[in-house]
Scaffold this motif. Structure first.
Motif, mmCIF file in Angstrom:
data_model
loop_
_atom_site.group_PDB
_atom_site.id
_atom_site.type_symbol
_atom_site.label_atom_id
_atom_site.label_comp_id
_atom_site.label_asym_id
_atom_site.label_seq_id
_atom_site.Cartn_x
_atom_site.Cartn_y
_atom_site.Cartn_z
ATOM 1 N N ILE A 51 125.827 23.938 -18.828
ATOM 2 C CA ILE A 51 127.255 23.343 -17.378
ATOM 3 C C ILE A 51 126.181 22.446 -17.712
ATOM 4 N N ILE A 52 126.338 21.409 -17.335
ATOM 5 C CA ILE A 52 125.689 19.977 -17.407
ATOM 6 C C ILE A 52 125.747 19.819 -16.114
ATOM 7 N N LEU A 53 125.047 19.665 -15.204
ATOM 8 C CA LEU A 53 125.600 19.084 -13.191
ATOM 9 C C LEU A 53 124.980 17.688 -13.638
ATOM 10 N N LYS A 54 124.096 16.819 -13.958
ATOM 11 C CA LYS A 54 123.728 16.229 -13.999
ATOM 12 C C LYS A 54 122.962 15.634 -15.616
ATOM 13 N N LYS A 55 123.280 14.221 -16.406
ATOM 14 C CA LYS A 55 123.346 13.885 -17.396
ATOM 15 C C LYS A 55 122.311 12.922 -17.440
ATOM 16 N N ASP A 56 120.296 12.818 -17.831
ATOM 17 C CA ASP A 56 119.979 11.249 -17.768
ATOM 18 C C ASP A 56 120.291 10.777 -16.340
ATOM 19 N N ALA A 57 120.496 11.028 -15.042
ATOM 20 C CA ALA A 57 120.399 10.592 -13.685
ATOM 21 C C ALA A 57 119.332 9.808 -13.516
ATOM 22 N N ILE A 58 119.252 8.474 -12.584
ATOM 23 C CA ILE A 58 118.148 7.983 -12.314
ATOM 24 C C ILE A 58 118.487 8.515 -10.481
ATOM 25 N N PRO A 59 116.773 8.677 -10.714
ATOM 26 C CA PRO A 59 116.039 9.321 -8.973
ATOM 27 C C PRO A 59 115.891 7.722 -8.329
ATOM 28 N N ILE A 60 117.259 8.104 -7.183
ATOM 29 C CA ILE A 60 117.276 6.466 -6.599
ATOM 30 C C ILE A 60 117.536 7.198 -4.881
ATOM 31 N N LYS A 61 117.396 9.131 -4.965
ATOM 32 C CA LYS A 61 117.365 9.255 -3.656
ATOM 33 C C LYS A 61 116.229 9.433 -2.716
ATOM 34 N N VAL A 62 115.447 9.088 -1.657
ATOM 35 C CA VAL A 62 114.468 8.357 -1.490
ATOM 36 C C VAL A 62 114.369 9.261 -0.154
ATOM 37 N N LYS A 63 113.606 10.512 -0.348
ATOM 38 C CA LYS A 63 113.749 11.835 1.285
ATOM 39 C C LYS A 63 112.192 10.923 2.208
ATOM 40 N N TYR A 64 111.008 10.843 1.382
ATOM 41 C CA TYR A 64 110.041 10.031 2.401
ATOM 42 C C TYR A 64 109.538 8.900 1.364
ATOM 43 N N LYS A 65 108.672 8.545 2.150
ATOM 44 C CA LYS A 65 107.312 6.781 1.628
ATOM 45 C C LYS A 65 106.617 8.250 1.933
ATOM 46 N N TRP A 66 104.959 7.940 1.143
ATOM 47 C CA TRP A 66 103.885 7.696 1.880
ATOM 48 C C TRP A 66 103.042 6.143 2.104
ATOM 49 N N GLY A 67 102.453 6.025 3.027
ATOM 50 C CA GLY A 67 102.011 4.962 3.288
ATOM 51 C C GLY A 67 100.627 4.772 2.019
ATOM 52 N N ARG A 68 100.000 3.026 2.851
ATOM 53 C CA ARG A 68 98.091 3.134 1.276
ATOM 54 C C ARG A 68 97.690 3.881 1.876
ATOM 55 N N GLY A 69 97.108 4.287 3.094
ATOM 56 C CA GLY A 69 96.053 5.387 3.695
ATOM 57 C C GLY A 69 96.243 6.749 3.173
ATOM 58 N N GLU A 127 112.588 17.669 -5.901
ATOM 59 C CA GLU A 127 112.298 16.697 -6.122
ATOM 60 C C GLU A 127 110.880 16.570 -6.494
ATOM 61 N N SER A 128 110.842 14.630 -6.993
ATOM 62 C CA SER A 128 109.907 14.846 -7.474
ATOM 63 C C SER A 128 109.159 13.787 -6.621
ATOM 64 N N ARG A 129 107.657 13.442 -7.499
ATOM 65 C CA ARG A 129 106.584 12.498 -6.364
ATOM 66 C C ARG A 129 106.588 11.224 -7.564
ATOM 67 N N ILE A 130 107.194 9.806 -6.989
ATOM 68 C CA ILE A 130 107.262 8.899 -8.244
ATOM 69 C C ILE A 130 106.824 7.733 -7.828
ATOM 70 N N GLN A 131 105.728 6.399 -8.159
ATOM 71 C CA GLN A 131 105.900 5.043 -7.595
ATOM 72 C C GLN A 131 106.859 4.558 -7.331
ATOM 73 N N LYS A 132 106.963 4.504 -6.022
ATOM 74 C CA LYS A 132 108.440 3.667 -5.747
ATOM 75 C C LYS A 132 109.006 2.270 -6.079
ATOM 76 N N ASP A 133 107.993 1.836 -7.222
ATOM 77 C CA ASP A 133 108.069 0.591 -8.050
ATOM 78 C C ASP A 133 108.994 1.079 -9.594
ATOM 79 N N SER A 134 108.812 2.256 -10.031
ATOM 80 C CA SER A 134 108.861 2.946 -11.376
ATOM 81 C C SER A 134 110.028 4.019 -11.101
ATOM 82 N N LEU A 135 110.937 4.001 -9.859
ATOM 83 C CA LEU A 135 111.691 4.351 -9.999
ATOM 84 C C LEU A 135 112.818 4.043 -11.362
ATOM 85 N N SER A 136 113.344 3.293 -11.616
ATOM 86 C CA SER A 136 114.332 3.043 -12.682
ATOM 87 C C SER A 136 113.610 3.690 -14.208
#
Length: 528
Positions: A103-121, A82-91
């Protein structure tokens, strides 16, 4: 009946939740362990979760390579990334997954599957944890590449390796002289001259050459140099070569060159079963002066000889300057490695001290916890000071603060003494040199003895040598065994690095233990 059904539902949910947690390698609270496996402070981070059958996870850092990091696994079946990225910057992010280099399993894939989010606080406001995938890792090598499309050149690359490392195979050593080479066998006597460029090491190609290091030990001076050759594949063969510069063995004496795969984060640690070595002896060079038989006889011979002598001396001067520059560079590299060890040692010590405060508070010993915290505040300032050398007085103050803190927890006794002829205000030693051994004496030696536990620390002058010792009356331990304690392992690695910097004043570490206690002695030769 409805109550019974509801209760059974809750039990089933609890069983499912427990099974979900237990399939991962978890921490002390039962939560899945998340290993940060990208380079420190990287903007393109990668986190690793492994299955519960995994026996060992070893992440490396600060490797001398284009890779940001390497992770060794033992016994793993599957991994989650997994990676931790600002939600507005995923694209703006892309990642690739390559298995076994081909063996290439993924090639220049966009991370779109969100596991969980962090709140403002939270500690990571506006960030999300994105799932990079679940992968079978049995006997495999997997590489992860992740980057921001705004700066694609700054690609974070991590290799996760779950195969058995092997000892170097078909290993051979050659001396490089001018345009020729000469094989060298064990216990050979060498004379270093100006034509000798270095040593070439050949071995069978592996699928993970970057992890194989070379350690050059000068037995007589107790100094060593850890090298990471740029291994090159010999075209048309399954052999690779790596070169060692002659500057690493110019001093006369006995040498051991070891080739081994690094299996721990501390490069100087060798797995004996995976290490192959060569021993040889460097003799003192014989002075020789060269003349030309082709020069004209008579008065001009002296002039030509003088010119040749000047050229020879000038060449030697340049070579000596080059060797000095190389040694200075090695010293700077050793200092950077030493800083890296200290940066790991300080947080380790502070974490243990905070654990002591938590222990007192859990016991509801608020007054002791407050006194402990007061000592901890001054100790923290000293520990986080980046001075490499401090006076014996400052070292004594630091140890006093630490042991007074531990007295609040364990009720032990201690004494710190110094030879009367030692100038403790002006004699300096590496900061926190003794603290990890004192901490080990408290926690693993006398913690269970209460007021009967005793620690003796001494600074002794012996002619030009400085002897530092830590003695306890605990139950002792097997000094030949490698323990998992981070503080002790870091300190051993630090002493090895100090020897590579202060080559004229070697640091010797001795450990003796039996049922009556443990004695740690560090002798710093020619220090006074």
């Amino acid at each position: 009946m409805k109550k019974i059904i509801f209760s059974l539902s809750l039990i089933l949910l609890a069983i499912v939740a427990h099974a979900q947690k237990s399939k991962y390698l978890v921490d002390e609270y039962g939560n899945p362990m998340h290993y940060s496996v990208a380079a420190k402070f990287s903007k393109c981070n990668v986190f690793l979760v492994v299955d519960s059958g995994t026996k060992k996870v070893t992440p490396f850092e600060y490797l001398n390579s284009a890779l940001n990091n390497i992770v060794l696994l033992n016994g793993a079946t599957s991994i989650e990334l997994e990676s931790r990225i600002q939600k507005d910057s995923l694209s703006f992010y892309r990642y690739s997954i390559i298995e076994n280099d081909s063996i290439i399993l993924k090639k220049d894939a966009i991370p779109i599957k969100v596991k969980y989010k962090w709140g403002r606080g939270s500690i990571l406001p506006n960030y999300v944890a994105v799932d990079l995938g679940v992968f079978n890792i049995v006997n495999k090598k997997i590489e992860i590449q992740i980057f921001n499309i705004v700066g694609k050149k700054r690609v974070s690359s991590v290799i996760i390796y779950n195969k058995s490392l092997v000892a170097p195979r078909s290993l051979s050593f050659e001396l490089l002289r001018g345009n020729s080479s000469e094989k060298i066998k064990a216990n050979r006597h060498l004379i270093i001259d100006e034509n000798l460029k270095g040593m070439r090491i050949s071995m069978k190609n592996t699928d993970f050459n970057i992890l194989y290091a070379v350690d050059v030990d000068h037995i007589d001076t107790h100094s060593s140099a850890l090298l990471e050759p740029k291994w090159k594949l010999i075209e048309g063969t399954d052999m690779i070569i790596g070169d060692v510069d002659v500057a690493n063995f110019v001093k006369p004496g006995k040498y051991v060159v070891s080739v081994y795969p690094k299996t721990k984060a501390f490069g100087y640690w060798k797995n004996k079963a995976l290490t192959q070595s060569l021993r040889f002896i460097v003799e003192k060079p014989k002075e020789s002066f060269f003349t030309s038989k082709d020069f004209l006889k008579g008065g001009i011979i002296g002039g030509f000889c003088g010119l040749i002598l000047v050229l020879i001396l000038n060449n030697r001067k340049k070579r000596a300057a080059k060797i000095i520059a190389q040694k200075l560079q090695e010293k700077e590299i050793a200092k950077l490695q030493l800083d890296s060890v200290r940066s790991q040692l300080n947080p380790h010590f502070l974490f243990n001290a905070l654990a002591g405060i938590q222990n007192l508070m859990n016991k509801n010993e608020i007054d002791n916890a407050n006194r402990y915290l007061s000592k901890f505040a001054r100790l923290t300032r000293n520990v986080l000071d980046h001075k490499e050398l401090i006076s014996l007085t400052a070292e004594k103050t630091l140890l006093d603060d630490y042991l007074q803190m531990e007295q609040l927890r364990f009720g032990c006794q201690y004494i710190i003494t110094a030879s009367s002829d030692l100038d403790v205000e002006n004699i300096e030693i590496p900061a926190m040199l003794l603290q990890p051994f004192v901490e080990n004496a408290v926690k693993h030696g006398i913690a269970g003895k209460g007021n009967d536990g005793k620690i003796e620390i001494s600074f002794i002058k012996q002619e030009t040598d400085l002897i530092l010792s830590v003695k306890d009356n605990g139950n002792g331990f097997d000094v030949e065994k490698d323990y998992a304690g981070l503080g002790l392992a870091l300190t051993k690695n630090r002493i090895s690095l100090l020897n590579s910097i202060y080559k004229e004043t070697t640091f010797l570490l001795e450990m003796k233990a039996d049922a009556n206690g443990t004695l740690i002695r560090i002798t710093i030769n020619q220090w006074l």
